[in-house]
Design a protein around this motif. Sequence first.
Motif, short mmCIF file in Angstrom:
data_model
loop_
_atom_site.label_atom_id
_atom_site.label_comp_id
_atom_site.label_asym_id
_atom_site.label_seq_id
_atom_site.Cartn_x
_atom_site.Cartn_y
_atom_site.Cartn_z
N ARG A 223 -4.26 -1.25 9.88
CA ARG A 223 -2.96 -1.04 9.23
C ARG A 223 -2.71 -1.95 8.04
O ARG A 223 -2.13 -1.53 7.05
N GLU A 224 -3.10 -3.22 8.17
CA GLU A 224 -2.66 -4.21 7.21
C GLU A 224 -3.77 -4.95 6.49
O GLU A 224 -3.51 -5.66 5.52
N GLY A 225 -5.01 -4.81 6.95
CA GLY A 225 -6.08 -5.66 6.42
C GLY A 225 -6.23 -5.62 4.93
O GLY A 225 -6.40 -6.65 4.28
N ALA A 226 -6.15 -4.44 4.33
CA ALA A 226 -6.36 -4.33 2.89
C ALA A 226 -5.28 -5.04 2.10
O ALA A 226 -5.53 -5.60 1.04
N HIS A 227 -4.03 -5.08 2.60
CA HIS A 227 -2.93 -5.69 1.86
C HIS A 227 -3.06 -7.20 1.77
O HIS A 227 -2.56 -7.81 0.83
#
Length: 234
Positions: A223-227
Amino acid sequence: MSRAARLLDLLQVFRRYKRPVSGASLAEELGVSLRTIYRDIETLKSQGAAIDGEAGVGFVLKPGFMLPPLMFTEDEIEALVLGSRWVAEQADQPLGAAARNALTKIAAVLPDDLKAGLDESTLLVVPGPPLAAGESELPRIRDAIRRQRKLSISYADVNGACSERTIWPIALAFFDRARVVVSWCELRNDFRHFRADRIIGLTVQTAAYPQRRAVLMKQWQAREGAHLRTRPGD
């Protein structure tokens, strides 16, 4: 490629697999014949490697096998030196000391010609700014992550507004100018990123958080890793 180098490469391939891998897959990855793979596996077994399995079923290396005196390429040595120097300068004091100790242990088992490369590396790391007050808690945060313990924190946002949070820390990200605690936040009922330098109070709870860290990490990465690559913290 020498046979000794090929055996080391085979060990490295084995370490990437937690489940049995076929001899054919190993042969394809290393660019050798299946007969060579079977022969090399028998050689590793004779040297003490605990490799389970058989032809047609697959092979797996049990954990705990120690490599013989280490052999590294020049690039690998420079990578080790650069990484340890970065940790020594940019991380907290205990982690920095651990990086220096690890490099000393590696140097102790290297041949003399490769050992010289550790001292003569020309890759330098510029010292970073002193740790902020909240970042002095990094060792306790790392310990809480390892033991999967909840943290009670007092946290100041970018505007200075303070809130009390109970978080489940699952990872610690090191940016050039910030250290970020990746966590599940009970207040927000969601994943949040907390800058360590904005933590103004911290208590490690005795209770472990209810989900396994590995499961939470996979959920966060999805869900959040890329951000996190562009957002240092909430």
